[in-house]
Scaffold this motif. Structure first.
Motif, mmCIF file in Angstrom:
data_model
loop_
_atom_site.group_PDB
_atom_site.id
_atom_site.type_symbol
_atom_site.label_atom_id
_atom_site.label_comp_id
_atom_site.label_asym_id
_atom_site.label_seq_id
_atom_site.Cartn_x
_atom_site.Cartn_y
_atom_site.Cartn_z
ATOM 1 N N ALA A 134 0.840 -1.204 0.000
ATOM 2 C CA ALA A 134 0.000 0.000 0.000
ATOM 3 C C ALA A 134 0.873 1.252 0.000
ATOM 4 O O ALA A 134 0.595 2.209 -0.732
ATOM 5 C CB ALA A 134 -0.935 -0.006 1.207
ATOM 6 N N LEU A 183 -3.976 -3.084 5.170
ATOM 7 C CA LEU A 183 -4.527 -1.877 4.550
ATOM 8 C C LEU A 183 -5.024 -0.900 5.610
ATOM 9 O O LEU A 183 -4.803 0.314 5.502
ATOM 10 C CB LEU A 183 -5.641 -2.229 3.576
ATOM 11 C CG LEU A 183 -5.213 -2.969 2.310
ATOM 12 C CD1 LEU A 183 -6.432 -3.404 1.499
ATOM 13 C CD2 LEU A 183 -4.270 -2.136 1.459
ATOM 14 N N PHE A 202 -5.302 3.490 -3.548
ATOM 15 C CA PHE A 202 -5.595 2.696 -2.353
ATOM 16 C C PHE A 202 -6.939 1.984 -2.530
ATOM 17 O O PHE A 202 -7.069 0.797 -2.213
ATOM 18 C CB PHE A 202 -5.607 3.594 -1.113
ATOM 19 C CG PHE A 202 -5.726 2.844 0.183
ATOM 20 C CD1 PHE A 202 -4.608 2.293 0.792
ATOM 21 C CD2 PHE A 202 -6.956 2.686 0.802
ATOM 22 C CE1 PHE A 202 -4.715 1.597 2.000
ATOM 23 C CE2 PHE A 202 -7.075 1.998 2.000
ATOM 24 C CZ PHE A 202 -5.952 1.454 2.593
ATOM 25 N N ALA A 240 -7.597 -2.013 -2.672
ATOM 26 C CA ALA A 240 -8.569 -2.711 -1.815
ATOM 27 C C ALA A 240 -9.503 -3.589 -2.637
ATOM 28 O O ALA A 240 -9.819 -4.719 -2.247
ATOM 29 C CB ALA A 240 -9.366 -1.703 -0.990
ATOM 30 N N THR A 274 -11.292 -1.326 6.619
ATOM 31 C CA THR A 274 -10.089 -1.149 5.809
ATOM 32 C C THR A 274 -9.643 0.305 5.766
ATOM 33 O O THR A 274 -8.448 0.584 5.797
ATOM 34 C CB THR A 274 -10.342 -1.666 4.375
ATOM 35 O OG1 THR A 274 -10.731 -3.039 4.460
ATOM 36 C CG2 THR A 274 -9.104 -1.554 3.521
#
Length: 180
Positions: free
Chosen positions: A29, A65, A86, A90, A103
């Motif tokens: 990430a 995450l 991001f 996800a 998350t």
């Protein structure tokens, strides 16, 4: 990534020999948010392969995450695509819609601004779900999970008309039966 196959990717990742891949997800990430779009797409695809082959568990992925999301807002100051990438990550990591709030972590509580940061992630996540699985599948997922996107919006903009306008602006209205 110069790997020749998904199998090679999986083997290379397993060579990390980690008991828990949460920190690897965090680093992925961290890496993806400041890349070019073509690079981010490749990274997301690699994570999708790792999840699809059960190398990364759902819990490790969500935890990694969520841990990274604590600094995402700061990263977005220097990386304008941070929220988008991001959210894309996800979706590629197959984070279930009912765990997207978990998350995005603390970002979900920052709803005072006109455009809360978690909402940027969620819009990118939903767009990637549509791209990967189609509009009808995404619509079904939203309905089955009873996902309420308005919870991530500014409290003053949660009226149905405001939510509808925001979803329409993001080309997401069609997947929310409640507002369509």
């Amino acid at each position: 990534m110069n790997l020749n196959s998904d199998t090679e990717l999986i083997e290379c990742f397993k060579e990390l020999d980690a008991v828990n891949y949460q920190s690897a997800v965090y680093e992925i990430a961290n890496y993806i948010v400041d890349r070019r779009e073509d690079q981010a797409v490749k990274i997301a695809k690699a994570v999708s392969v790792l999840r699809a082959n059960s190398v990364l568990s759902e819990d490790e992925t969500v935890a990694g995450l969520a841990e990274y999301s604590e600094q995402l807002e700061d990263m977005a100051l220097d990386a304008p695509n941070a929220f988008k990438f991001f959210g894309m990550l996800a979706a590629a990591a197959q984070v279930p819609l009912d765990r997207i709030g978990e998350t995005v972590g603390e970002l979900a509580t920052k709803v005072d601004s006109p455009r809360p940061p978690a909402l940027n992630v969620i819009f990118a996540y939903l767009k990637q779900l549509i791209k990967d699985g189609g509009e009808e599948a995404t619509k079904d997922t939203i309905e089955k999970s009873e996902f309420d996107v308005s919870l991530f919006m500014n409290a003053e903009r949660r009226a149905d008309a405001d939510v509808k306008k925001a979803l329409d602006f993001q080309d997401l209205l069609s997947v929310f039966s409640k507002y369509a």
